[in-house]
Every structure is written in structure tokens, then in C-alpha cells.
Design an enzyme around this catalytic site. Structure first.
Site, mmCIF file in Angstrom:
data_model
loop_
_atom_site.group_PDB
_atom_site.id
_atom_site.type_symbol
_atom_site.label_atom_id
_atom_site.label_comp_id
_atom_site.label_asym_id
_atom_site.label_seq_id
_atom_site.Cartn_x
_atom_site.Cartn_y
_atom_site.Cartn_z
ATOM 1 N N ARG A 88 0.831 -1.210 0.000
ATOM 2 C CA ARG A 88 0.000 0.000 0.000
ATOM 3 C C ARG A 88 0.860 1.253 0.000
ATOM 4 O O ARG A 88 0.420 2.319 0.417
ATOM 5 C CB ARG A 88 -0.923 0.007 1.219
ATOM 6 C CG ARG A 88 -1.843 -1.199 1.247
ATOM 7 C CD ARG A 88 -2.803 -1.063 2.403
ATOM 8 N NE ARG A 88 -3.210 -2.358 2.894
ATOM 9 C CZ ARG A 88 -3.888 -2.549 4.009
ATOM 10 N NH1 ARG A 88 -4.225 -1.520 4.767
ATOM 11 N NH2 ARG A 88 -4.248 -3.751 4.390
ATOM 12 N N SER A 92 7.524 2.653 -0.039
ATOM 13 C CA SER A 92 7.862 3.752 -0.965
ATOM 14 C C SER A 92 7.958 5.068 -0.198
ATOM 15 O O SER A 92 8.864 5.866 -0.435
ATOM 16 C CB SER A 92 6.800 3.881 -2.057
ATOM 17 O OG SER A 92 6.598 2.630 -2.658
ATOM 18 N N GLU A 113 15.181 -9.497 -0.877
ATOM 19 C CA GLU A 113 14.726 -10.024 -2.171
ATOM 20 C C GLU A 113 15.175 -9.044 -3.249
ATOM 21 O O GLU A 113 15.081 -7.823 -3.070
ATOM 22 C CB GLU A 113 13.208 -10.142 -2.192
ATOM 23 C CG GLU A 113 12.690 -11.214 -1.275
ATOM 24 C CD GLU A 113 11.181 -11.354 -1.413
ATOM 25 O OE1 GLU A 113 10.732 -12.171 -2.226
ATOM 26 O OE2 GLU A 113 10.466 -10.612 -0.721
ATOM 27 N N TYR A 117 14.443 -3.153 -4.428
ATOM 28 C CA TYR A 117 15.057 -1.819 -4.333
ATOM 29 C C TYR A 117 15.426 -1.138 -5.646
ATOM 30 O O TYR A 117 15.741 0.047 -5.649
ATOM 31 C CB TYR A 117 16.282 -1.885 -3.412
ATOM 32 C CG TYR A 117 15.900 -2.232 -1.985
ATOM 33 C CD1 TYR A 117 15.364 -1.276 -1.145
ATOM 34 C CD2 TYR A 117 16.045 -3.532 -1.494
ATOM 35 C CE1 TYR A 117 14.983 -1.591 0.159
ATOM 36 C CE2 TYR A 117 15.668 -3.856 -0.196
ATOM 37 C CZ TYR A 117 15.134 -2.877 0.621
ATOM 38 O OH TYR A 117 14.751 -3.195 1.903
ATOM 39 N N PHE A 403 24.212 -6.377 7.114
ATOM 40 C CA PHE A 403 23.854 -5.485 8.225
ATOM 41 C C PHE A 403 22.370 -5.160 8.169
ATOM 42 O O PHE A 403 21.693 -5.487 7.215
ATOM 43 C CB PHE A 403 24.705 -4.203 8.178
ATOM 44 C CG PHE A 403 24.744 -3.532 6.839
ATOM 45 C CD1 PHE A 403 23.731 -2.669 6.422
ATOM 46 C CD2 PHE A 403 25.794 -3.778 5.952
ATOM 47 C CE1 PHE A 403 23.766 -2.056 5.180
ATOM 48 C CE2 PHE A 403 25.837 -3.168 4.700
ATOM 49 C CZ PHE A 403 24.830 -2.309 4.314
HETATM 50 C C1 LIG Z 1 9.472 -5.638 1.316
HETATM 51 C C2 LIG Z 1 8.472 -4.769 2.060
HETATM 52 C C3 LIG Z 1 9.256 -3.851 2.997
HETATM 53 C C4 LIG Z 1 7.663 -3.961 1.063
HETATM 54 O O1 LIG Z 1 6.842 -3.043 1.753
HETATM 55 P P1 LIG Z 1 5.450 -2.494 1.107
HETATM 56 O O2 LIG Z 1 4.999 -1.387 1.956
HETATM 57 O O3 LIG Z 1 4.577 -3.629 0.862
HETATM 58 O O4 LIG Z 1 5.984 -1.920 -0.281
HETATM 59 P P2 LIG Z 1 5.204 -0.833 -1.187
HETATM 60 O O5 LIG Z 1 3.734 -1.025 -1.066
HETATM 61 O O6 LIG Z 1 5.727 0.525 -0.893
HETATM 62 O O7 LIG Z 1 5.679 -1.319 -2.599
HETATM 63 C C5 LIG Z 1 6.314 -0.482 -3.530
HETATM 64 C C6 LIG Z 1 6.530 -1.258 -4.791
HETATM 65 O O8 LIG Z 1 7.453 -2.316 -4.529
HETATM 66 C C7 LIG Z 1 6.878 -3.565 -4.902
HETATM 67 N N1 LIG Z 1 7.345 -4.581 -3.939
HETATM 68 C C8 LIG Z 1 7.143 -4.542 -2.624
HETATM 69 N N2 LIG Z 1 7.714 -5.624 -2.059
HETATM 70 C C9 LIG Z 1 8.263 -6.348 -3.045
HETATM 71 C C10 LIG Z 1 8.979 -7.567 -3.079
HETATM 72 N N3 LIG Z 1 9.226 -8.285 -1.968
HETATM 73 N N4 LIG Z 1 9.400 -8.014 -4.282
HETATM 74 C C11 LIG Z 1 9.147 -7.315 -5.405
HETATM 75 N N5 LIG Z 1 8.454 -6.134 -5.430
HETATM 76 C C12 LIG Z 1 8.031 -5.662 -4.254
HETATM 77 C C13 LIG Z 1 5.399 -3.344 -4.832
HETATM 78 O O9 LIG Z 1 4.706 -4.259 -5.635
HETATM 79 C C14 LIG Z 1 5.260 -1.920 -5.313
HETATM 80 O O10 LIG Z 1 5.335 -1.922 -6.737
HETATM 81 P P3 LIG Z 1 4.570 -0.847 -7.609
HETATM 82 O O11 LIG Z 1 5.089 0.498 -7.167
HETATM 83 O O12 LIG Z 1 4.947 -1.205 -9.013
HETATM 84 O O13 LIG Z 1 3.137 -1.022 -7.280
HETATM 85 C C15 LIG Z 1 7.496 -5.620 2.911
HETATM 86 O O14 LIG Z 1 6.828 -6.497 2.052
HETATM 87 C C16 LIG Z 1 8.150 -6.428 4.012
HETATM 88 O O15 LIG Z 1 8.248 -5.971 5.142
HETATM 89 N N6 LIG Z 1 8.621 -7.676 3.693
HETATM 90 C C17 LIG Z 1 9.233 -8.558 4.674
HETATM 91 C C18 LIG Z 1 10.514 -7.984 5.257
HETATM 92 C C19 LIG Z 1 11.515 -7.646 4.199
HETATM 93 O O16 LIG Z 1 11.758 -8.406 3.274
HETATM 94 N N7 LIG Z 1 12.139 -6.464 4.350
HETATM 95 C C20 LIG Z 1 13.184 -6.005 3.481
HETATM 96 C C21 LIG Z 1 14.481 -6.229 4.181
HETATM 97 S S1 LIG Z 1 15.856 -5.859 3.117
#
Ligand SMILES: CC(C)(COP(=O)(O)OP(=O)(O)OC[C@H]1O[C@@H](n2cnc3c(N)ncnc32)[C@H](O)[C@@H]1OP(=O)(O)O)[C@@H](O)C(=O)NCCC(=O)NCCS
Length: 403
Positions: A88, A92, A113, A117, A403
Site C-alpha cells: 500500500r 515507498s 529479495e 530496491y 547489516f
Molecule cells: C518488502 C516490504 C518492505 C515492502 O513493503 P510495502 O509497503 O509492501 O511496499 P510498497 O507497497 O511501498 O511497494 C512499492 C513497490 O514495490 C513492490 N514490492 C514490494 N515488495 C516487493 C517484493 N518483496 N518483491 C518485489 N516487489 C516488491 C510493490 O509491488 C510496489 O510496486 P509498484 O510500485 O509497481 O506497485 C514488505 O513487504 C516487508 O516488510 N517484507 C518482509 C521484510 C523484508 O523483506 N524487508 C526487506 C528487508 S531488506
């Protein structure tokens, strides 16, 4: 979209902050005083929905070795969004604010993943090689000449004894994060619930014939029994050596531990010399993966901070959707001793987005790689080859720690 606000955290919110991140990553949070001491609340962003934390992202103030220099780099970590609030736009919101506010010219992170980024201008800038060594098969070459001395030291004395070795190693390889004494202590605190069934950490040092520490290894063991007998596992967390003998002796020791059948190491460089120390490198079972991601938050400052393998004088045109000030043309000049990067109106020799320059920043990925897919465009014949050579470096980058 959910209704949320992004704000900085306060010092007393450390445990809530780390608790949300731990839940997002699915591990048990067990904060210690040392974790709290390392927390930089003014660099920790939290997304709040009502009084509920729904997202976190923080940056640690640390330095990083880059080609020819050691520079400040925002070390981004603890990125997590509550599972009920994902997709949601919360990540971002956190990312765009963090990038705009970073005082350093670059930010770095490890990605859970690889799809996450790139959309924020980060590029995978260093490959990491993992080994899963078959110890029954591997044939280490013997060490010749004087071998120095191996010794185990305690976690209490390690920061003082190892800081100089790591600091010197930073001047030799790009991609290596610096550690203050506090960061060293945090890294070495060895929480039992984070060991995954492995032993406590061993801290092994090598001393040269004058007694000076010129290399160390951090490793753990795990007892195991297979159908044919002992099958212990050795996990090497880090190995840093400044001299060939130290490097050889440390690896020789780890590769020949009694009862062990397998050794894992996840932080080798693509040009890791270990290949040369065994007569059958296929027994190392190498796999190349992603390691450090780089984001240039201030393009001209970042490009002027590193050094260049060959003399370069090129006008680049950069596009950046998130950081407005990075858009435009810059004249980059530099060599192995100095560099400058200034805004210009001259016609560009090369153009690309901020992402491609981030990928090439540590010298680990050639700019020309991106010309093949049209992501780097050459406007002046010869400029791409010259810039690719200049952005390269004689040793590959490596990131030693997640990290
Ligand atoms: C990864 C994470 C932080 C994403 O947070 P989020 O609030 O759902 O991300 P957003 O809604 O802001 O997504 C922004 C964009 O990134 C994409 N995106 C988000 N997570 C993604 C993922 N794991 N893989 C690929 N794309 C992803 C979304 O689809 C969205 O794409 P769009 O702009 O084309 O619609 C969240 O899913 C999470 O906490 N995951 C588990 C912990 C983790 O992996 N943290 C990262 C540590 S390095």
C-alpha cells in the site's frame, strides 16, 4: 492506500521499532542494551497508522571502502512493513524520505529479495560468492615456509585487536563497511538464540613472526553425525587477512578441522584467492549471488569521492526520478589520485539513469554491461570503453557482513 504518517523515532522506541522489523522478517526480537546503544533514532523512520507502528527503515552512520577511498555511506537496514499493511505504498514513503534526507552521498544495503530496491534507484553493485565446501573431497595446498601462530581470542578483546586489520583491509578492497568499537561489540555479542544450533563464535587470529596480528577468522561449528560417521559443519562468518601467509594459514586451518564434512562461507569476492589454495576448486562448490546494493543520493559528490583506475574526462547525463538534484549533465574528471565532478551544460558523451552509475560505482560491474541493453547510451564514440575502464578497479568489491 492506508492513512499513515512517517516520522523519526525517539530513543525510547527502540524495542518497538526492532520488534516490528523482527516480525516482518519472522525472527524473534531480543534487544540488548548494546542494540539500544547503537540505535540512532534521528536516522530511524517509522510509519505510524494511529498509534500502531506499521513500517520501519533506518540508516546507520558508517563508512564504506570505495575505489581508492573510504567514504561515509548511509547503511540502510531494518526495512519492514507490517504484514497486514503491505503493498500500500508504505515502503515507498519510507524510502523516498530516507533518500532525500541522507547526509551522505550514497546509501548501501543488503536486500532480502532482489525485486525490491531497483525501483528506488539502488543497483546491485557487488557480487558475493558463497562456498559450500565438501571437506572430504577438497585438497588444500600445503603452506610453505614460516607459518606464524594461530590463537583464539575473546570477544572482549577482539574489537581492540581486530579494528586495525579491518581498517587496513578497507584500503585494499572496495565494498567493506567500517566498524566503530560500538559496531564491533554489537556484531560480536553472539546472542544464543541467533546461533541456529551452532556453537558459540570462535575468534581466531594469525600472528606473524613478530607477533603482529595480520589476519583473523570468525567461525562457528555444528556437530552432526551422518550414515558414515562424523559430519560436522563449519560456518565461516568472516575471514580477513592482510598477508598471503595469514590468508593461507587461516584457510588451511578451517579446511582441515577434525570431524568436519562441510564448510560454508558466504562472503567471498568474485576474485577470492581461495581458489588458488586448493588443487581441486570444484570441491568449493561456488555460487555467485547478490550482495551490496548501492544508491547514489548525491551523484556529483559521490563520483568525486571515489578514484578511477584510468584517467577519465567524460560528460555524463543522469536521470533520477526520486532525487531531483541528481538530474542533469556533469563533467567527471579523475584518475587514481583525484577526481572532480561538476555540473555542466556541455553535450553528453554518455547518458544513463542514476541506477547504472550506482551499479558501476564500486568497480564491480562494467558500465558497458548496461550498454548492451540500452540502459547506458554512448553519444561520443570511444567514451563508453574509456569510462568502463576508468570505473573498473583492480580488485573486486566485497561486502563482509549482512547489516
Ligand atoms: C518488502 C516490504 C518492505 C515492502 O513493503 P510495502 O509497503 O509492501 O511496499 P510498497 O507497497 O511501498 O511497494 C512499492 C513497490 O514495490 C513492490 N514490492 C514490494 N515488495 C516487493 C517484493 N518483496 N518483491 C518485489 N516487489 C516488491 C510493490 O509491488 C510496489 O510496486 P509498484 O510500485 O509497481 O506497485 C514488505 O513487504 C516487508 O516488510 N517484507 C518482509 C521484510 C523484508 O523483506 N524487508 C526487506 C528487508 S531488506
Amino acid at each position: 492506500m492506508v492513512d499513515y504518517v512517517v516520522r523519526t523515532a525517539t530513543a525510547d522506541e527502540h524495542d518497538r521499532f526492532s520488534g516490528l522489523f523482527a516480525a516482518a522478517m519472522m525472527f524473534e526480537s531480543s534487544p540488548t542494551d548494546l542494540d539500544r546503544e547503537q540505535f540512532e533514532p534521528e536516522r530511524a523512520l517509522v510509519a505510524v497508522d494511529g498509534d500502531q507502528f506499521v513500517g520501519t527503515a533506518k540508516a546507520m552512520t558508517r563508512d564504506l571502502s570505495v575505489p581508492g577511498a573510504v567514504v561515509g555511506a548511509a547503511h540502510v537496514t531494518a526495512v519492514g512493513v507490517r504484514a497486514t499493511h503491505r503493498r500500500r505504498g508504505i515502503l515507498s514513503g519510507l524510502m523516498s524520505r530516507q533518500l532525500r534526507e541522507a547526509p551522505e552521498a550514497l546509501a548501501v544495503l543488503w536486500a532480502s529479495e532482489s525485486g525490491i530496491y531497483g525501483r528506488f534507484g539502488y543497483a546491485s553493485a557487488a557480487w558475493g560468492v558463497s562456498y559450500e565446501v565438501d571437506l572430504h573431497r577438497v585438497r588444500p595446498r600445503p603452506v610453505s615456509g614460516s607459518v606464524g601462530l594461530l590463537e583464539e581470542i575473546s570477544a572482549e578483546e577482539a574489537p581492540g585487536l581486530l579494528a586495525g586489520v579491518l581498517g587496513e583491509f578497507q584500503t585494499r578492497r572496495p565494498g567493506v563497511s567500517g566498524r566503530s568499537e560500538l559496531v564491533w561489540r554489537g556484531l560480536l555479542q553472539d546472542k544464543p538464540d541467533h546461533r541456529g544450533g551452532k556453537s558459540a563464535r570462535h575468534i581466531l587470529v594469525h600472528r606473524d613472526s613478530a607477533g603482529v596480528i595480520d589476519g583473523y577468522a570468525l567461525w562457528r561449528g555444528k556437530m552432526n553425525w551422518g550414515p558414515t560417521g562424523p559430519a560436522n559443519e563449519v560456518s565461516v562468518e568472516e575471514l580477513v587477512a592482510l598477508e598471503p601467509t595469514a590468508y593461507h594459514v587461516l584457510w588451511q586451518h578451517l579446511l582441515t578441522l577434525d570431524l568436519a564434512a562441510k564448510l560454508e562461507y558466504g562472503h567471498a569476492a568474485v576474485d577470492e584467492p581461495l581458489l588458488q589454495l586448493v588443487s581441486n576448486p570444484t570441491a568449493l562448490n561456488r555460487r555467485v549471488g547478490e550482495s551490496l546494493w548501492v544508491r547514489l543520493t548525491d551523484v556529483p559528490r559521490a563520483l568525486a569521492q571515489r578514484r578511477y583506475a584510468t584517467a577519465v574526462d567524460v560528460v555524463i547525463e543522469v536521470t533520477d526520478d526520486l532525487v531531483e538534484a541528481n538530474n542533469g549533465r556533469f563533467r567527471l574528471t579523475g584518475d587514481t589520485e583525484k577526481a572532480s565532478c561538476e555540473r555542466t551544460e556541455s553535450a553528453p558523451d554518455l547518458s544513463a539513469s542514476v541506477t547504472e552509475f550506482a551499479a558501476a560505482y564500486l568497480g564491480g560491474r562494467p558500465l558497458a554491461e548496461f550498454a548492451a541493453t540500452g540502459r547506458v547510451k554512448e553519444h561520443t564514440p570511444g567514451a563508453l570503453a574509456a569510462a568502463t575502464a576508468a570505473f573498473g578497479w583492480s580488485v573486486a568489491p566485497v561486502s563482509l557482513e549482512i547489516f
